[in-house]
Design an enzyme around this catalytic site. Sequence first.
Site, PDB file in Angstrom:
ATOM      1  CB  CYS A 152      42.790  37.197  39.857  1.00 17.35           C
ATOM      2  SG  CYS A 152      43.896  36.226  38.621  1.00 17.35           S
TER       3      CYS A 152
ATOM      4  CG  HIS B  17      40.425  37.354  35.522  1.00 18.10           C
ATOM      5  ND1 HIS B  17      41.550  37.807  36.481  1.00 18.10           N
ATOM      6  CD2 HIS B  17      39.324  37.607  35.979  1.00 18.10           C
ATOM      7  CE1 HIS B  17      40.630  38.524  37.665  1.00 18.10           C
ATOM      8  NE2 HIS B  17      39.310  38.436  37.275  1.00 18.10           N
TER       9      HIS B  17
ATOM     10  CG  ASN C  95      36.212  39.992  38.315  1.00 15.98           C
ATOM     11  OD1 ASN C  95      37.452  39.807  38.848  1.00 15.98           O
ATOM     12  ND2 ASN C  95      36.221  40.570  37.046  1.00 15.98           N
TER      13      ASN C  95
END
Length: 332
Positions: A134, A272, A294
């Site tokens: 991520c 995250h 995202n």
Amino acid sequence: MKTSIIVLALGLLTASYFIMTPSVDSVETEFQQFLGEYGRNYFSEHEYAMRLQVFRENYQTIQRVNSEERSYTLGVNKFADWTNQEYRNYLTYRESDKTGVEYATLKGQFDDEVDWRDSPTLNPIQDQGSCGSCYAFAALAGIEHETYYFKPSLQKYSEQQIVDCSRDYGNEGCNGGLMTNVYEYLRDFPICIEQEYPYIGKESDSCAESSCVTVDDVIRKYAQIPENSADALKEIATYSVPAIGIDAGSKEFQMYSSGVFDFEECTTNLNHAVAIVGYGHDADADKDFFIIRNSWTEGWGESGYMRIAIGNEDNGGTCGFLKDMSYIQYRC
């Protein structure tokens, strides 16, 4: 990160157990539709039964939340047959060490609302797959946005290069990393375009940056954004695409579908990384929000995005998203 669990949940196994028989169980009917849509394959009848039970529990959470008067809804997505613990194992980001970092110089000026989602400065939403990368996707979204203004067209840079090549700067491949480590790496090395160093969703045996023909020098300077300040983030997001850390570990975040996410039971333990691509106000919910980009496909959230309520600024905002924010200054 328990890769074997995640790979199983993603349905990437060659063996399969996939029932398509009529069912009087409405949830199992939904589950079988889910299997077809997401291409899930399981080893055995036992695995099928276990995943059905996990799906059932997630589906019940979706129905319960959606029956309540909330400013957001949940829905079936690619995580619907994952336990929350499996999902949490997938989250690998950790808050950066801000010792000695440079902070953004702020003027206190920003627009009323900003939305970069349909801008030509952003590439389509991607899928990080089963790799905890991520941090690479969050960092490169901002870099691609910034370099757009100096290139003849939008560039697509290589997340795989970041995964494979930035370990000496503190990142851990598919087991997580930090955006600031990405920036430090890219101050010393040019970035390849994705076409020459494509994303494979796992760590390669070696770094192949030297094989790239088309590379760009993209980092001159980067800065941290003062934490616990929505106005500071708005000012930077008016012209840039910052990268942030967030607590994405709740089942509500896992199954988010639409609306302004204001889940109050998040922690501020960041796990995250995402990018910020705008902010605004939702009149129906009467809430100010930021727009999160995202890397979990367009099937998650609002076509790959989430609108998140600001929340309590003094405590890091909703899910801690105001705690760890940074951006590159390509145009300095």
